[in-house]
Scaffold this motif. Structure first.
Motif, PDB file in Angstrom:
ATOM      1  N   PRO A  46       0.807  -1.222   0.000  1.00  0.00           N
ATOM      2  CA  PRO A  46       0.000   0.000   0.000  1.00  0.00           C
ATOM      3  C   PRO A  46       0.844   1.278   0.000  1.00  0.00           C
ATOM      4  CG  PRO A  46      -0.104  -1.050   2.148  1.00  0.00           C
ATOM      5  CD  PRO A  46       0.623  -1.994   1.227  1.00  0.00           C
ATOM      6  N   TYR A  47       2.095   1.185   0.414  1.00  0.00           N
ATOM      7  CA  TYR A  47       2.913   2.395   0.527  1.00  0.00           C
ATOM      8  C   TYR A  47       3.112   3.071  -0.815  1.00  0.00           C
ATOM      9  CZ  TYR A  47       3.567   0.059   4.904  1.00  0.00           C
ATOM     10  OH  TYR A  47       3.311  -0.582   6.088  1.00  0.00           O
ATOM     11  N   ILE A  48       3.435   2.293  -1.835  1.00  0.00           N
ATOM     12  CA  ILE A  48       3.622   2.879  -3.164  1.00  0.00           C
ATOM     13  C   ILE A  48       2.292   3.404  -3.703  1.00  0.00           C
ATOM     14  CG2 ILE A  48       3.392   0.704  -4.430  1.00  0.00           C
ATOM     15  CD1 ILE A  48       5.574   1.835  -6.353  1.00  0.00           C
ATOM     16  N   GLN A  49       1.208   2.684  -3.435  1.00  0.00           N
ATOM     17  CA  GLN A  49      -0.105   3.101  -3.918  1.00  0.00           C
ATOM     18  C   GLN A  49      -0.536   4.427  -3.284  1.00  0.00           C
ATOM     19  OE1 GLN A  49      -2.496  -0.309  -2.807  1.00  0.00           O
ATOM     20  NE2 GLN A  49      -2.580  -0.946  -4.941  1.00  0.00           N
ATOM     21  N   LEU A  50      -0.310   4.563  -1.994  1.00  0.00           N
ATOM     22  CA  LEU A  50      -0.778   5.763  -1.292  1.00  0.00           C
ATOM     23  C   LEU A  50       0.011   6.996  -1.720  1.00  0.00           C
ATOM     24  CD1 LEU A  50      -1.335   4.254   2.264  1.00  0.00           C
ATOM     25  CD2 LEU A  50      -3.014   4.600   0.425  1.00  0.00           C
ATOM     26  N   PHE A  51       1.315   6.863  -1.796  1.00  0.00           N
ATOM     27  CA  PHE A  51       2.117   8.012  -2.200  1.00  0.00           C
ATOM     28  C   PHE A  51       1.825   8.385  -3.649  1.00  0.00           C
ATOM     29  CE2 PHE A  51       6.026  10.008  -3.793  1.00  0.00           C
ATOM     30  CZ  PHE A  51       6.030  11.121  -2.975  1.00  0.00           C
ATOM     31  N   TYR A  52       1.855   7.390  -4.519  1.00  0.00           N
ATOM     32  CA  TYR A  52       1.617   7.642  -5.941  1.00  0.00           C
ATOM     33  C   TYR A  52       0.195   8.134  -6.181  1.00  0.00           C
ATOM     34  CZ  TYR A  52       1.704   6.881 -10.985  1.00  0.00           C
ATOM     35  OH  TYR A  52       1.641   7.044 -12.343  1.00  0.00           O
ATOM     36  N   GLY A  95      -3.869  11.040   5.512  1.00  0.00           N
ATOM     37  CA  GLY A  95      -3.144  10.686   6.730  1.00  0.00           C
ATOM     38  C   GLY A  95      -3.917   9.634   7.505  1.00  0.00           C
ATOM     39  N   GLY A  96      -3.364   9.223   8.637  1.00  0.00           N
ATOM     40  CA  GLY A  96      -4.112   8.363   9.534  1.00  0.00           C
ATOM     41  C   GLY A  96      -3.964   6.880   9.298  1.00  0.00           C
ATOM     42  N   GLY A  97      -2.992   6.458   8.531  1.00  0.00           N
ATOM     43  CA  GLY A  97      -2.777   5.030   8.332  1.00  0.00           C
ATOM     44  C   GLY A  97      -3.185   4.559   6.955  1.00  0.00           C
ATOM     45  N   PRO A  98      -2.681   3.384   6.566  1.00  0.00           N
ATOM     46  CA  PRO A  98      -2.885   2.912   5.200  1.00  0.00           C
ATOM     47  C   PRO A  98      -4.342   2.598   4.848  1.00  0.00           C
ATOM     48  CG  PRO A  98      -1.675   1.288   6.487  1.00  0.00           C
ATOM     49  CD  PRO A  98      -1.788   2.511   7.332  1.00  0.00           C
ATOM     50  N   VAL A  99      -5.120   2.108   5.790  1.00  0.00           N
ATOM     51  CA  VAL A  99      -6.507   1.765   5.459  1.00  0.00           C
ATOM     52  C   VAL A  99      -7.332   3.026   5.240  1.00  0.00           C
ATOM     53  CG1 VAL A  99      -8.626   0.688   6.308  1.00  0.00           C
ATOM     54  CG2 VAL A  99      -6.437  -0.491   6.581  1.00  0.00           C
ATOM     55  N   SER A 100      -7.263   3.976   6.165  1.00  0.00           N
ATOM     56  CA  SER A 100      -8.055   5.203   5.994  1.00  0.00           C
ATOM     57  C   SER A 100      -7.546   6.023   4.814  1.00  0.00           C
ATOM     58  CB  SER A 100      -8.066   6.040   7.273  1.00  0.00           C
ATOM     59  OG  SER A 100      -6.778   6.500   7.586  1.00  0.00           O
ATOM     60  N   ALA A 101      -6.234   6.044   4.602  1.00  0.00           N
ATOM     61  CA  ALA A 101      -5.691   6.774   3.449  1.00  0.00           C
ATOM     62  C   ALA A 101      -6.123   6.111   2.144  1.00  0.00           C
ATOM     63  CB  ALA A 101      -4.168   6.845   3.537  1.00  0.00           C
ATOM     64  N   GLY A 102      -6.106   4.782   2.109  1.00  0.00           N
ATOM     65  CA  GLY A 102      -6.554   4.069   0.908  1.00  0.00           C
ATOM     66  C   GLY A 102      -8.022   4.327   0.620  1.00  0.00           C
ATOM     67  N   MET A 103      -8.845   4.326   1.663  1.00  0.00           N
ATOM     68  CA  MET A 103     -10.268   4.620   1.467  1.00  0.00           C
ATOM     69  C   MET A 103     -10.458   6.051   0.973  1.00  0.00           C
ATOM     70  SD  MET A 103     -11.968   2.575   4.657  1.00  0.00           S
ATOM     71  CE  MET A 103     -13.647   2.936   4.172  1.00  0.00           C
TER      72      MET A 103
END
Length: 150
Positions: A46-52, A95-103
Motif C-alpha cells: 500500500p505504501y507505493i499506492q498511497l504516495f503515488y 493521513g491516519g494510516g494505510p486503510v483510511s488513506a486508501g479509502m
C-alpha cells in the motif's frame, strides 16, 4: 471521435503500474519480499499506492485546471475551483494510516471521475476523455481496494 488516442491510452495504462504493483505485492508475500530487497519498503504494497495516488490526484488537478482555461466567466471560475479539489483532497485526507488513506484515495478518485464528467459534459475535455477516465479509475479503485480490504 470517441476512440482514445493510442499514446494517451498507453501512457494512461503505464501510469497504472504503481497501483498494480502495489496490489500484487500486497497479495504475494514472495513478490513483496523481493520488492523490499530490490526497491525498498516504500515501493511495495500500500505504501507505493498511497504516495503515488496522492501524486496522481494532484496531477489531475493540473489537468483539470488546463481544461478550465478553455472557457471564461463563471464557468471558468467554477472550473478552477473544481480543479483544485483533487489535490486538496489528497493533501488533507490521506493521513491516519494505510486503510483510511486508501479509502480516502478511492473516494478521491471516484469524486475525480465526477469532476471529469462535468468538464467533459461542458466539452472542455476531449470527446474520448470519459472512456479513458472510467477505465483508469476502475483499475485504480480495484487496486487500492486490495490494500484496504485484504
Amino acid at each position: 471521435m470517441t476512440q482514445i488516442p493510442r499514446s494517451a491510452l498507453l501512457l494512461g495504462l503505464a501510469g497504472l503500474i504503481p497501483f498494480v504493483w502495489g496490489a500484487m505485492t500486497t497479495l504475494n508475500t514472495d513478490l513483496q519480499l523481493w520488492g523490499v530487497h530490490a526497491l525498498g519498503p516504500r515501493f511495495v504494497g500500500p505504501y507505493i499506492q498511497l504516495f503515488y495516488g496522492s501524486v496522481i490526484l494532484s496531477f489531475m488537478s493540473g489537468v483539470l485546471w488546463g481544461f478550465a482555461t478553455k472557457t471564461t466567466g463563471p464557468v471558468a471560475t467554477t472550473g478552477y475551483a473544481l480543479s483544485v479539489l483533487p489535490a486538496l483532497w489528497a493533501f488533507f485526507m490521506t493521513g491516519g494510516g494505510p486503510v483510511s488513506a486508501g479509502m480516502a484515495l478511492m473516494a478521491g478518485f471516484i469524486g475525480l471521475l465526477g469532476i471529469d464528467w462535468l468538464f467533459w459534459k461542458q466539452e472542455l475535455a476531449p470527446p474520448w476523455w470519459m472512456h479513458l477516465r472510467v477505465l483508469l479509475t476502475a483499475i485504480v479503485v480495484i487496486c487500492l481496494s486490495v490494500g484496504v480490504f485484504l
